[in-house]
Scaffold this motif. Structure first.
Motif, short mmCIF file in Angstrom:
data_model
loop_
_atom_site.label_atom_id
_atom_site.label_comp_id
_atom_site.label_asym_id
_atom_site.label_seq_id
_atom_site.Cartn_x
_atom_site.Cartn_y
_atom_site.Cartn_z
N ASP A 141 23.23 75.52 60.32
CA ASP A 141 22.84 76.20 61.55
C ASP A 141 23.58 75.62 62.75
OD1 ASP A 141 21.36 78.02 63.12
OD2 ASP A 141 19.81 76.52 63.52
N LYS A 183 18.71 83.90 55.27
CA LYS A 183 20.04 83.45 55.69
C LYS A 183 20.59 82.47 54.66
CE LYS A 183 19.56 84.12 60.62
NZ LYS A 183 19.72 83.51 61.93
N GLU A 231 26.97 76.90 62.94
CA GLU A 231 26.98 78.37 62.96
C GLU A 231 27.54 78.96 61.67
OE1 GLU A 231 28.90 79.56 66.59
OE2 GLU A 231 27.41 78.52 67.81
N LEU A 267 25.33 79.97 59.12
CA LEU A 267 24.32 80.79 58.47
C LEU A 267 24.59 82.28 58.70
CD1 LEU A 267 21.02 78.83 59.23
CD2 LEU A 267 22.37 78.85 57.13
#
Length: 75
Positions: free
Chosen positions: A20, A35, A23, A25
């Motif tokens: 996460d 996700k 970035e 996912l």
């Protein structure tokens, strides 16, 4: 992971916190709210500075082994 007998440290991102933060996912097609991290490889030096990064746009894809090995050999 112990069976790999690798001289490199490997880490697992079980909860997806690192994915996460980077970035990585992506939403899964047909699986609303689910996700999955895109496949990624980061090569860090002894000071934990990222010296090479590879990611794919898809949630899974082949890793370019030769590219990763070249990045490791440059350390």
């Amino acid at each position: 992971m112990r069976q790999l007998d690798s001289p490199f440290a490997l880490f697992s991102d079980l909860n997806g916190d690192v994915a996460d933060a980077y970035e990585l996912l992506v939403e899964r097609d047909g699986m609303a709210g689910t996700k999955t991290p895109r496949r990624a490889v980061f090569v860090l030096d002894d000071d934990r500075v990222v010296r090479h990064a590879w990611t794919t746009k898809k949630w899974i894809g082949p890793v370019p082994i030769d590219e990763i090995e070249a990045a490791i050999n440059e350390l």
